[in-house]
Design an enzyme around this catalytic site. Structure first.
Site, PDB file in Angstrom:
ATOM      1  N   GLU A   1      -2.596  -6.574 -11.700  1.00 57.61           N
ATOM      2  CA  GLU A   1      -2.206  -5.773 -10.535  1.00 57.61           C
ATOM      3  C   GLU A   1      -1.864  -6.645  -9.326  1.00 57.61           C
ATOM      4  OE1 GLU A   1      -1.356  -2.855 -10.697  1.00 57.61           O
ATOM      5  OE2 GLU A   1      -2.235  -2.229 -12.586  1.00 57.61           O
TER       6      GLU A   1
ATOM      7  N   TYR B   1      -3.407   1.175  -3.419  1.00 55.56           N
ATOM      8  CA  TYR B   1      -2.852   1.251  -4.763  1.00 55.56           C
ATOM      9  C   TYR B   1      -3.689   0.463  -5.777  1.00 55.56           C
ATOM     10  CZ  TYR B   1      -0.451  -0.197  -8.870  1.00 55.56           C
ATOM     11  OH  TYR B   1      -0.200  -0.487 -10.177  1.00 55.56           O
TER      12      TYR B   1
ATOM     13  N   ASP C   1       2.096   4.337  -6.507  1.00 47.67           N
ATOM     14  CA  ASP C   1       2.933   3.187  -6.194  1.00 47.67           C
ATOM     15  C   ASP C   1       4.346   3.685  -5.914  1.00 47.67           C
ATOM     16  OD1 ASP C   1       3.850   3.907  -8.682  1.00 47.67           O
ATOM     17  OD2 ASP C   1       4.263   1.857  -9.282  1.00 47.67           O
TER      18      ASP C   1
END
Length: 314
Positions: free
Chosen positions: A60, A143, A161
DNA sequence: TAAGCGTGGTG
DNA sequence: TCACCAAGCTT
């Protein structure tokens, strides 16, 4: 089954008078997104069985504004070399920045390094599953925290997102694209779509992102293969173009970002501290060059040795 | 809240 | 070709 006039959460998705002319809103089926994802998900390295929460967190970080294709090989190397947060934390910033390579936005590498140290010392080397604890980590925002909770721990939480914002803007609100982010309202929109069951909701979250990445794309959406085309408010509205404000495209040539990138490239490639002349060679404008070098030092992306040479941070 | 932060692929 | 775009975060 497109319903006219329905607004999820009763929220006005276009505050400030930017409302498009469309009047159709829709409820989309999580089950369709779920089943489509199960059948069509890409085989990405961090989705393989056995990927740890740490592996998900690393992915991520790397995926923040960097395309999947460039992240994949670097992620493989990182996980092989640093399979746990404590392993990364024990590495020098210089080695971390070199391993980050040219993924871009190298401050992310420093923040991941800091986050690894925090996880190792404060969380027993285990990535937290709690959204608030995740958000407290450096470099982890709205996020990323929810992505880790959903994809690493199978939690039911909205993951918003740029892909999901676009899918919701079109399919639910009938607009051509998402306007400026409205964090709370965006989270509420997606929360309203998720099924109650944790594991199923997590798959739907991944599915919404994948749908935006593969089908409901920014430039030329492939509506003909979309699993929710029959429910899509944007299609029902006749695919109106986006009316609201656009974020201006970031220029790059000639900016400080380009200069910083060149300076850092020199430091990454060098196996020993370099003299100022080596940095002077990469940019003509001395004032801009000096400003950027100072900024790199302040950001912790570079250091000056006692004898005046420049290097990546220890 | 808007601007700044890297890099490279692509329609 | 060259804008546009790509799983955001921080200040």
């Amino acid at each position: 089954m497109v319903r006219q006039g329905y607004r999820p959460n009763g929220a006005d998705p276009w505050p400030g008078g930017a409302r498009p002319s469309c009047t159709i809103y829709a409820v989309i089926s999580a089950a369709l997104v779920h089943d489509w994802f199960v059948a069509n998900a890409r085989d990405l390295p961090w989705r393989r069985p056995g990927t740890t929460p740490w592996g998900v967190l690393v992915s991520e970080f790397m995926l923040q504004q960097t395309p999947v294709a460039r992240v994949a090989p670097v992620w493989e190397q990182w996980i092989a070399e640093w399979p746990r947060p404590s392993a990364l934390a024990a590495t020098s910033r210089a080695d971390v920045l070199r391993a980050w390579g040219k993924l871009g936005y190298p401050r992310r590498a420093l923040r991941l390094h800091e986050a690894a140290a925090a996880i190792a010392t404060r969380h027993g080397d285990v990535v937290p599953s709690d959204v608030a604890e995740l958000e407290a980590l450096p470099g982890v925002g709205t996020y990323t925290a929810r992505a880790v909770a959903a994809f690493a721990y199978g939690r039911r939480c909205p993951v918003v997102d740029t892909n999901v914002r676009r899918v919701v803007a079109r399919a639910v609100h009938g607009a051509g694209d998402a306007g400026p982010a409205r964090v709370k309202a965006d989270l509420a929109d997606v929360d309203a779509l998720l099924p109650q069951d944790d594991a199923t909701a997590a798959v739907v979250s991944a599915g919404l992102m994948e749908l935006g990445a593969l089908v409901c794309t920014a430039r030329s959406p492939r509506c003909g293969v979309c699993p929710i085309q029959a429910e899509c408010a944007w299609l029902a509205n006749g695919k109106p173009e986006y009316q609201g404000p656009r974020r201006p495209v970031q220029t790059f040539a000639g900016t400080d970002r380009q200069v910083r990138g060149r300076l850092l490239d020199v430091l990454r490639a060098a196996d020993a501290p370099v003299p100022r002349e080596a940095l002077d060679a990469v940019w003509d404008d001395a004032a801009q060059r000096d400003r950027c070098l100072l900024a790199l030092l302040e950001d912790g992306l570079a250091e000056q040795t006692d004898d005046g040479l420049f290097t990546l941070p220890a």
